[in-house]
Design a protein around this motif. Structure first.
Motif, PDB file in Angstrom:
ATOM      1  N   LEU A 169       0.824  -1.206   0.000  1.00  0.00           N
ATOM      2  CA  LEU A 169       0.000   0.000   0.000  1.00  0.00           C
ATOM      3  C   LEU A 169       0.858   1.256   0.000  1.00  0.00           C
ATOM      4  CD1 LEU A 169      -2.923   1.131   0.224  1.00  0.00           C
ATOM      5  CD2 LEU A 169      -2.648   1.045   2.713  1.00  0.00           C
ATOM      6  N   ASN A 170       2.041   1.192   0.626  1.00  0.00           N
ATOM      7  CA  ASN A 170       2.925   2.366   0.684  1.00  0.00           C
ATOM      8  C   ASN A 170       3.949   2.389  -0.453  1.00  0.00           C
ATOM      9  OD1 ASN A 170       4.877   0.501   1.422  1.00  0.00           O
ATOM     10  ND2 ASN A 170       5.009   1.164   3.552  1.00  0.00           N
ATOM     11  N   ASP A 171       3.746   1.546  -1.473  1.00  0.00           N
ATOM     12  CA  ASP A 171       4.570   1.503  -2.691  1.00  0.00           C
ATOM     13  C   ASP A 171       5.888   0.763  -2.528  1.00  0.00           C
ATOM     14  OD1 ASP A 171       2.809   2.719  -4.415  1.00  0.00           O
ATOM     15  OD2 ASP A 171       3.664   4.713  -4.202  1.00  0.00           O
ATOM     16  N   ALA A 172       6.229   0.309  -1.333  1.00  0.00           N
ATOM     17  CA  ALA A 172       7.476  -0.423  -1.150  1.00  0.00           C
ATOM     18  C   ALA A 172       7.292  -1.875  -1.606  1.00  0.00           C
ATOM     19  CB  ALA A 172       7.924  -0.358   0.301  1.00  0.00           C
ATOM     20  N   LEU A 173       8.381  -2.648  -1.576  1.00  0.00           N
ATOM     21  CA  LEU A 173       8.352  -4.030  -2.032  1.00  0.00           C
ATOM     22  C   LEU A 173       8.419  -4.969  -0.832  1.00  0.00           C
ATOM     23  CD1 LEU A 173       8.468  -5.311  -5.002  1.00  0.00           C
ATOM     24  CD2 LEU A 173      10.796  -5.984  -4.351  1.00  0.00           C
ATOM     25  N   ILE A 174       7.415  -5.843  -0.716  1.00  0.00           N
ATOM     26  CA  ILE A 174       7.385  -6.822   0.377  1.00  0.00           C
ATOM     27  C   ILE A 174       8.061  -8.100  -0.102  1.00  0.00           C
ATOM     28  CG2 ILE A 174       5.963  -8.137   1.978  1.00  0.00           C
ATOM     29  CD1 ILE A 174       3.786  -6.021   1.660  1.00  0.00           C
ATOM     30  N   CYS A 206       0.829  -7.939   0.100  1.00  0.00           N
ATOM     31  CA  CYS A 206       0.294  -6.909   1.002  1.00  0.00           C
ATOM     32  C   CYS A 206      -1.094  -7.327   1.479  1.00  0.00           C
ATOM     33  CB  CYS A 206       0.222  -5.575   0.253  1.00  0.00           C
ATOM     34  SG  CYS A 206      -0.583  -4.235   1.171  1.00  0.00           S
ATOM     35  N   LEU A 207      -1.280  -7.399   2.792  1.00  0.00           N
ATOM     36  CA  LEU A 207      -2.573  -7.818   3.339  1.00  0.00           C
ATOM     37  C   LEU A 207      -3.713  -6.908   2.891  1.00  0.00           C
ATOM     38  CD1 LEU A 207      -1.625  -8.765   7.022  1.00  0.00           C
ATOM     39  CD2 LEU A 207      -2.302 -10.329   5.183  1.00  0.00           C
ATOM     40  N   TRP A 208      -3.449  -5.613   2.788  1.00  0.00           N
ATOM     41  CA  TRP A 208      -4.506  -4.691   2.363  1.00  0.00           C
ATOM     42  C   TRP A 208      -4.967  -5.017   0.952  1.00  0.00           C
ATOM     43  CZ3 TRP A 208      -7.948  -1.526   4.263  1.00  0.00           C
ATOM     44  CH2 TRP A 208      -8.626  -0.675   3.382  1.00  0.00           C
ATOM     45  N   HIS A 209      -4.008  -5.235   0.062  1.00  0.00           N
ATOM     46  CA  HIS A 209      -4.367  -5.537  -1.321  1.00  0.00           C
ATOM     47  C   HIS A 209      -4.901  -6.961  -1.475  1.00  0.00           C
ATOM     48  CE1 HIS A 209      -3.009  -1.783  -2.907  1.00  0.00           C
ATOM     49  NE2 HIS A 209      -1.753  -1.958  -2.534  1.00  0.00           N
ATOM     50  N   ARG A 210      -4.467  -7.865  -0.574  1.00  0.00           N
ATOM     51  CA  ARG A 210      -4.877  -9.262  -0.708  1.00  0.00           C
ATOM     52  C   ARG A 210      -6.295  -9.495  -0.230  1.00  0.00           C
ATOM     53  NH1 ARG A 210      -0.509 -11.943   1.488  1.00  0.00           N
ATOM     54  NH2 ARG A 210      -1.422 -12.617   3.452  1.00  0.00           N
ATOM     55  N   VAL A 266       4.942  -2.936  11.550  1.00  0.00           N
ATOM     56  CA  VAL A 266       3.874  -3.366  10.640  1.00  0.00           C
ATOM     57  C   VAL A 266       4.078  -4.857  10.379  1.00  0.00           C
ATOM     58  CG1 VAL A 266       3.539  -1.113   9.535  1.00  0.00           C
ATOM     59  CG2 VAL A 266       5.286  -2.677   8.645  1.00  0.00           C
ATOM     60  N   PRO A 267       3.017  -5.603  10.015  1.00  0.00           N
ATOM     61  CA  PRO A 267       3.145  -7.063   9.847  1.00  0.00           C
ATOM     62  C   PRO A 267       4.135  -7.485   8.767  1.00  0.00           C
ATOM     63  CG  PRO A 267       0.830  -6.441  10.069  1.00  0.00           C
ATOM     64  CD  PRO A 267       1.616  -5.171   9.939  1.00  0.00           C
ATOM     65  N   CYS A 268       4.400  -6.599   7.791  1.00  0.00           N
ATOM     66  CA  CYS A 268       5.323  -6.949   6.707  1.00  0.00           C
ATOM     67  C   CYS A 268       6.738  -6.456   6.959  1.00  0.00           C
ATOM     68  CB  CYS A 268       4.798  -6.385   5.371  1.00  0.00           C
ATOM     69  SG  CYS A 268       4.521  -4.595   5.380  1.00  0.00           S
ATOM     70  N   GLU A 269       7.039  -6.021   8.173  1.00  0.00           N
ATOM     71  CA  GLU A 269       8.357  -5.442   8.454  1.00  0.00           C
ATOM     72  C   GLU A 269       9.481  -6.399   8.083  1.00  0.00           C
ATOM     73  OE1 GLU A 269      10.941  -4.959  12.433  1.00  0.00           O
ATOM     74  OE2 GLU A 269       9.077  -3.788  12.499  1.00  0.00           O
ATOM     75  N   GLY A 270       9.402  -7.668   8.502  1.00  0.00           N
ATOM     76  CA  GLY A 270      10.503  -8.588   8.300  1.00  0.00           C
ATOM     77  C   GLY A 270      10.125  -9.886   7.604  1.00  0.00           C
ATOM     78  N   LYS A 271       8.916  -9.936   7.015  1.00  0.00           N
ATOM     79  CA  LYS A 271       8.458 -11.156   6.355  1.00  0.00           C
ATOM     80  C   LYS A 271       7.255 -10.842   5.473  1.00  0.00           C
ATOM     81  CE  LYS A 271       5.355 -12.288  10.173  1.00  0.00           C
ATOM     82  NZ  LYS A 271       5.011 -13.253  11.238  1.00  0.00           N
ATOM     83  N   ILE A 272       6.802 -11.851   4.725  1.00  0.00           N
ATOM     84  CA  ILE A 272       5.537 -11.745   4.021  1.00  0.00           C
ATOM     85  C   ILE A 272       4.432 -12.109   5.010  1.00  0.00           C
ATOM     86  CG2 ILE A 272       4.127 -12.616   2.117  1.00  0.00           C
ATOM     87  CD1 ILE A 272       6.775 -13.391   0.713  1.00  0.00           C
ATOM     88  N   PRO A 273       3.511 -11.195   5.316  1.00  0.00           N
ATOM     89  CA  PRO A 273       2.504 -11.507   6.342  1.00  0.00           C
ATOM     90  C   PRO A 273       1.458 -12.516   5.841  1.00  0.00           C
ATOM     91  CG  PRO A 273       2.036  -9.390   5.332  1.00  0.00           C
ATOM     92  CD  PRO A 273       3.350  -9.861   4.750  1.00  0.00           C
TER      93      PRO A 273
END
Length: 273
Positions: A169-174, A206-210, A266-273
């Motif tokens: 959602l913030n344009d970064a890469l998970i 991204c959980l929001w997009h998923r 955030v849940p995606c800080e260090g992994k794929i949530p």
């Protein structure tokens, strides 16, 4: 050669002093992820539609490289995960980044540039052609485009092509190591095996997009640059490159500080949530 290239990038990250805080000797980045995209992958042409006609393909970069035109075959990509200790230092922050985060953004990106230069030299010494897009004379940043602030080469989009992860959602890469990282790329005429892209679509990590849940990064932004509609790059940039450095750059003894609040706690800080 795939493993030789990967091993050399890992060695450089593990051994070079530029990847260490001056005071503690601790590393800015953990061991890297390394992957490859074919230089003629149709995605690089697609990016001219998605990002803008100004976004250069590997072929266009090689055509205008210093030393003459050559044919690119591979885009080498890497992810430099920010260490747990630095991420932990940034989690309690609510307005400005922690000192460790700011120093990682400044000195860590200087190290990342050294890695780009080193890998180009490593390849050239072995008889190959190579260039780092971020250091190419044709690299440009554009302030007004249909997608907001953008540049003539996106290392995030190259990393997506190399199978590292999908957009948030913030344009970064998970990635499998999460969203708190720096990225790097080098283009070469050496043919390497493209990495698979193991995702259904470009936003699925991204959980929001998923599934419409999460949105934790929205609440982490102190200036309202994030919303359910996405990322306002102008507001974000003014804060990251204007307000924050004016407030803490001298105190932290760096010129660029980054922010990273939406990449930590955030849940995606260090992994794929």
């Amino acid at each position: 050669m795939d493993e030789i290239i990967s091993a050399e990038i890992r060695r450089f990250v593990q051994e070079e002093s530029g990847n260490r805080f001056g005071e503690s000797g601790e590393r800015y980045f953990d061991d890297p992820l390394v992957g490859f995209a074919a230089a003629d992958d149709p995605l690089f042409l697609k990016y001219k539609e998605v990002i803008g006609e100004f976004h250069l393909t590997p072929e266009e970069l090689a055509e205008t490289a210093e030393g003459g035109c050559w044919h690119p075959r591979t885009v080498i990509c890497w992810v430099l995960p920010i260490t747990e200790a630095t991420r932990a230092s940034n989690r309690p922050e609510t307005m400005y980044p922690s000192r460790a985060w700011a120093q990682t953004r400044h000195h860590g990106e200087t190290f990342n540039t050294s890695l780009r230069r080193h890998l180009v030299r490593f390849l050239v010494e072995r008889g190959h052609r190579a260039l780092a897009p971020q250091l190419h004379p044709g690299w440009r940043e554009y302030g007004e485009t249909p997608v907001g602030i953008a540049s003539s080469w996106s290392e995030r989009h190259a990393a997506y092509a190399a199978g590292f992860g999908t957009f948030s959602l913030n344009d970064a890469l998970i990635t499998e190591r999460g969203i708190a990282h720096r990225l790097g790329t080098v283009i070469t005429d050496l043919a390497l095996t493209p990495s698979p892209r193991p995702y259904l679509h470009h936003k699925i990590n991204c959980l929001w997009h998923r599934n419409g849940t999460c949105g934790a990064c929205i609440g982490r932004c102190p200036v309202g640059a994030l919303s359910k509609e996405g990322h306002d790059k102008r507001i974000c940039r003014d804060h990251v490159y204007g307000t924050i450095p004016a407030k803490v750059a001298e105190q932290y003894q760096v010129a660029s500080t980054g922010c990273g609040l939406c990449q930590t706690r955030v849940p995606c800080e260090g992994k794929i949530p």
